[in-house]
Write a protein that holds these residues in place. Structure first.
Motif, PDB file in Angstrom:
ATOM      1  N   GLY A   1      -2.627  -3.012 -11.683  1.00 11.01           N
ATOM      2  CA  GLY A   1      -2.950  -3.157 -10.082  1.00 11.01           C
ATOM      3  C   GLY A   1      -1.973  -3.370  -9.405  1.00 11.01           C
ATOM      4  O   GLY A   1      -1.817  -3.671  -8.114  1.00 11.01           O
TER       5      GLY A   1
ATOM      6  N   PRO B   1     -13.700  -8.645  -3.040  1.00 11.11           N
ATOM      7  CA  PRO B   1     -12.960  -7.349  -2.930  1.00 11.11           C
ATOM      8  C   PRO B   1     -12.664  -6.927  -1.459  1.00 11.11           C
ATOM      9  O   PRO B   1     -11.634  -6.347  -0.941  1.00 11.11           O
ATOM     10  CB  PRO B   1     -13.557  -6.270  -3.494  1.00 11.11           C
TER      11      PRO B   1
ATOM     12  N   SER C   1       1.330  -2.048  -6.895  1.00 14.75           N
ATOM     13  CA  SER C   1       1.348  -1.278  -5.666  1.00 14.75           C
ATOM     14  C   SER C   1       2.261  -0.166  -5.985  1.00 14.75           C
ATOM     15  O   SER C   1       2.691  -0.053  -7.160  1.00 14.75           O
ATOM     16  CB  SER C   1       2.070  -2.118  -4.486  1.00 14.75           C
TER      17      SER C   1
ATOM     18  N   SER D   1      -9.979 -12.105  -8.590  1.00 15.73           N
ATOM     19  CA  SER D   1     -10.818 -12.135  -7.573  1.00 15.73           C
ATOM     20  C   SER D   1     -11.807 -13.328  -7.905  1.00 15.73           C
ATOM     21  O   SER D   1     -11.733 -13.900  -8.669  1.00 15.73           O
ATOM     22  CB  SER D   1     -11.606 -11.155  -7.019  1.00 15.73           C
TER      23      SER D   1
ATOM     24  N   ALA E   1      -3.209  -7.980  -4.388  1.00 17.35           N
ATOM     25  CA  ALA E   1      -4.541  -8.227  -4.023  1.00 17.35           C
ATOM     26  C   ALA E   1      -4.849  -9.366  -4.887  1.00 17.35           C
ATOM     27  O   ALA E   1      -4.953  -9.055  -6.454  1.00 17.35           O
ATOM     28  CB  ALA E   1      -5.494  -6.766  -4.383  1.00 17.35           C
TER      29      ALA E   1
ATOM     30  N   TRP F   1     -12.344   0.056  -5.790  1.00 13.88           N
ATOM     31  CA  TRP F   1     -11.970  -1.446  -6.238  1.00 13.88           C
ATOM     32  C   TRP F   1     -12.269  -1.346  -7.823  1.00 13.88           C
ATOM     33  O   TRP F   1     -13.104  -0.546  -8.554  1.00 13.88           O
ATOM     34  CB  TRP F   1     -13.233  -2.330  -5.908  1.00 13.88           C
TER      35      TRP F   1
ATOM     36  N   LEU G   1      -9.675  -8.232  -0.321  1.00 10.68           N
ATOM     37  CA  LEU G   1      -8.473  -8.153  -1.194  1.00 10.68           C
ATOM     38  C   LEU G   1      -7.669  -6.574  -0.719  1.00 10.68           C
ATOM     39  O   LEU G   1      -6.757  -6.347  -1.170  1.00 10.68           O
ATOM     40  CB  LEU G   1      -8.762  -8.082  -2.410  1.00 10.68           C
ATOM     41  N   SER G   2      -8.260  -6.095   0.398  1.00 13.94           N
ATOM     42  CA  SER G   2      -7.669  -4.790   0.804  1.00 13.94           C
ATOM     43  C   SER G   2      -6.243  -4.946   1.412  1.00 13.94           C
ATOM     44  O   SER G   2      -5.995  -6.096   1.771  1.00 13.94           O
ATOM     45  CB  SER G   2      -8.711  -4.362   1.934  1.00 13.94           C
ATOM     46  N   THR G   3      -5.493  -4.102   1.276  1.00 15.20           N
ATOM     47  CA  THR G   3      -4.215  -4.022   1.834  1.00 15.20           C
ATOM     48  C   THR G   3      -4.074  -4.295   3.463  1.00 15.20           C
ATOM     49  O   THR G   3      -2.614  -4.541   3.910  1.00 15.20           O
ATOM     50  CB  THR G   3      -3.623  -2.732   1.718  1.00 15.20           C
TER      51      THR G   3
ATOM     52  N   ARG H   1       0.682  -1.258  -0.031  1.00 14.30           N
ATOM     53  CA  ARG H   1      -0.019  -0.040   0.135  1.00 14.30           C
ATOM     54  C   ARG H   1       0.735   1.147   0.186  1.00 14.30           C
ATOM     55  O   ARG H   1       0.046   2.303   0.059  1.00 14.30           O
ATOM     56  CB  ARG H   1      -0.951   0.094   1.111  1.00 14.30           C
TER      57      ARG H   1
ATOM     58  N   TYR I   1      -6.505  -0.588  -1.593  1.00 22.76           N
ATOM     59  CA  TYR I   1      -6.218  -1.397  -2.319  1.00 22.76           C
ATOM     60  C   TYR I   1      -4.678  -0.901  -3.062  1.00 22.76           C
ATOM     61  O   TYR I   1      -4.455   0.105  -2.850  1.00 22.76           O
ATOM     62  CB  TYR I   1      -7.152  -1.581  -3.698  1.00 22.76           C
TER      63      TYR I   1
END
Length: 448
Positions: free
Chosen positions: A359, A417, A361, A318, A369, A311, A420-422, A298, A305
């Motif tokens: 996607g 989702p 970081s 996912s 994620a 998202w 899949l958050s940080t 992050r 994310y």
């Protein structure tokens, strides 16, 4: 005669003055015995294995007096330093100093600290008991100095060969595809605390600031191709194994022959925590702590994310993309979908480890994620590094122990989702091998 006096059952049956008389007779027999009447092998065995602690103590003294130049004697004296009865350990410490047993030095330093430190006039310390006092005296006897500067030179000289051996065995970190994460603080923890339709609980990861030194992290999860290099290199060796690794451990992934998961560029799955630990050591690194993982995912601005706060379905693998569904609105619908999973469906559950560049970081790390959960070295409950102690025990014996669960991060191909958050923290039993779990490594940045 001596063997009769040392009979464990006989000694164990004695009490009071009869016991004390027996110990005195043993001491006299050991002192008066001719050199040819004493066996180095037997004395070493008595010093570390006899049931009676007074016999162990006397055997240590006799080894030092008669055989201290023999490696077997010095090894037994060193082992006796860790005896669970204080006066056996104290005796071993004293004779190790008096007879300058080199093998014992490292063991004694673990008890008292470095002589070059505790001899400094202003060095802060706590009052000590007998064990620490004996150990300090023994170390000063061994090095024959009380000057802290001279002691530092003597310590360096004593451990020079060991350091050279360790350095020669240390593997260079595999930085072929690693990303530098700079030193400094970052915002850690959950920014979303409402339960929501997926019943998500983030209360175990409060918002906070964490500080980390610089380190490297793999740009992608470890791939099947890279893991195959590890398998070819180690063969049946246990050189990189965790001490708690189960007996007869096989590092081969559980899903090694499943075409849905075994493509060379796919993340390796079907490995447990011990497999990942051994690979990381072989690669010259280690598993990331959950804080190291989170910062790499992050950056420093606390984003939800890796790519930002909103998202985006095309930036991660996912449950939506793996199952071809975008209408899953709550936990009940998610579970209804997941129970339709079979050994052959969905057909394409994972994406290549280097997929989803959009996607990435802030540091360019990919697929943090989704795609696969990622193992860490952090215990889920204590937040300390994992320190398992389950060797020789079946899974059902420790599956409810807090020490057996590590943190998972990043979510996977079965996750919505919110997972899949940080900052979402998952957990898993350290011996489980799932097709939803992989890992990546981190490496020290010092000197690089």
């Amino acid at each position: 005669m001596l063997h009769g006096l040392l009979n464990e059952e006989s000694i164990n049956s004695l009490q009071g003055q009869e016991y004390r008389d027996r110990i005195q007779r043993i001491e006299k027999a050991l002192t008066d015995a001719a050199d040819g009447d004493l066996s180095l092998k037997e004395l070493a065995e008595w010093a570390v294995g006899h049931r009676d602690w007074n016999v162990r103590r006397l055997a240590v003294e006799t080894l030092a007096a008669r055989f201290v130049d023999a490696p077997e004697a010095r090894a037994a004296i060193t082992e006796a330093i860790h005896d669970d009865v204080d006066w056996v350990a104290f005796t071993a410490i004293k004779v190790a100093g008096e007879h300058r047993v080199p093998e014992a030095v490292a063991h004694m330093i673990r008890i008292s600290g470095w002589p070059s430190n505790f001899t400094k006039p202003a060095y802060a310390r706590k009052p000590v008991g007998c064990g620490a006092a004996f150990t300090k005296r023994a170390l000063l006897d061994f090095f024959e100095s009380t000057d802290p500067d001279e002691l530092r030179e003597l310590e360096d000289r004593h451990f020079a060969r060991l350091r050279a051996t360790v350095d020669s065995a240390r593997r260079e970190p595999d930085l072929r595809d690693a990303v530098l994460i700079p030193a400094g603080p970052f915002i850690a923890g959950a920014r979303v605390n409402d339960i929501g339709p997926f019943q998500m609980d983030n209360t175990d990861n409060p918002l906070r600031v964490e500080e980390l030194p610089a380190y490297y992290i793999d740009r992608t999860t470890v791939t099947n191709a890279r893991y195959a290099e590890f398998l070819d290199a180690v063969g049946g060796s246990r050189e990189f194994a965790h001490p708690d690794e189960p007996n007869g451990k096989d590092y081969t992934p559980a899903h090694w022959h499943d075409p849905r998961f075994n493509g060379p560029g796919f993340p390796v799955v079907g490995v447990d925590w011990y497999d990942a630990y051994a690979f990381a050591r072989w690669a010259g690194g280690r598993l990331p702590s959950e804080n190291e993982w989170e910062k790499a995912a992050r950056g420093t601005d606390g984003r939800i994310y890796p790519w930002g706060d909103e998202w985006s379905n095309d930036k991660a693998q996912s449950v939506f993309t793996a199952y071809g569904r975008d209408d899953i609105r709550n936990l009940a619908e998610l579970e209804e979908l997941l129970v339709t999973t079979t050994v052959s469906w969905p057909e394409r559950p994972v994406a290549a480890a280097d997929s989803h560049p959009a996607g990435a970081s802030p540091y360019g790390v990919l697929n943090m994620a989704g795609n696969v959960w990622e193992l860490t070295r952090t215990n889920f409950f204590t937040r300390a590094d994992m320190a398992p102690f389950f060797k020789g025990r079946a899974g059902q014996e420790f599956m409810n122990r807090p020490e057996a669960f590590h943190v998972l991060r990043g979510g996977t191909w079965t996750s919505p989702p919110v997972c899949l958050s940080t900052f979402y923290r998952g957990k898993d039993l350290l011996t489980d091998r799932h097709n939803e779990v992989g890992f990546r490594c981190v490496y020290d940045a010092s000197g690089k």
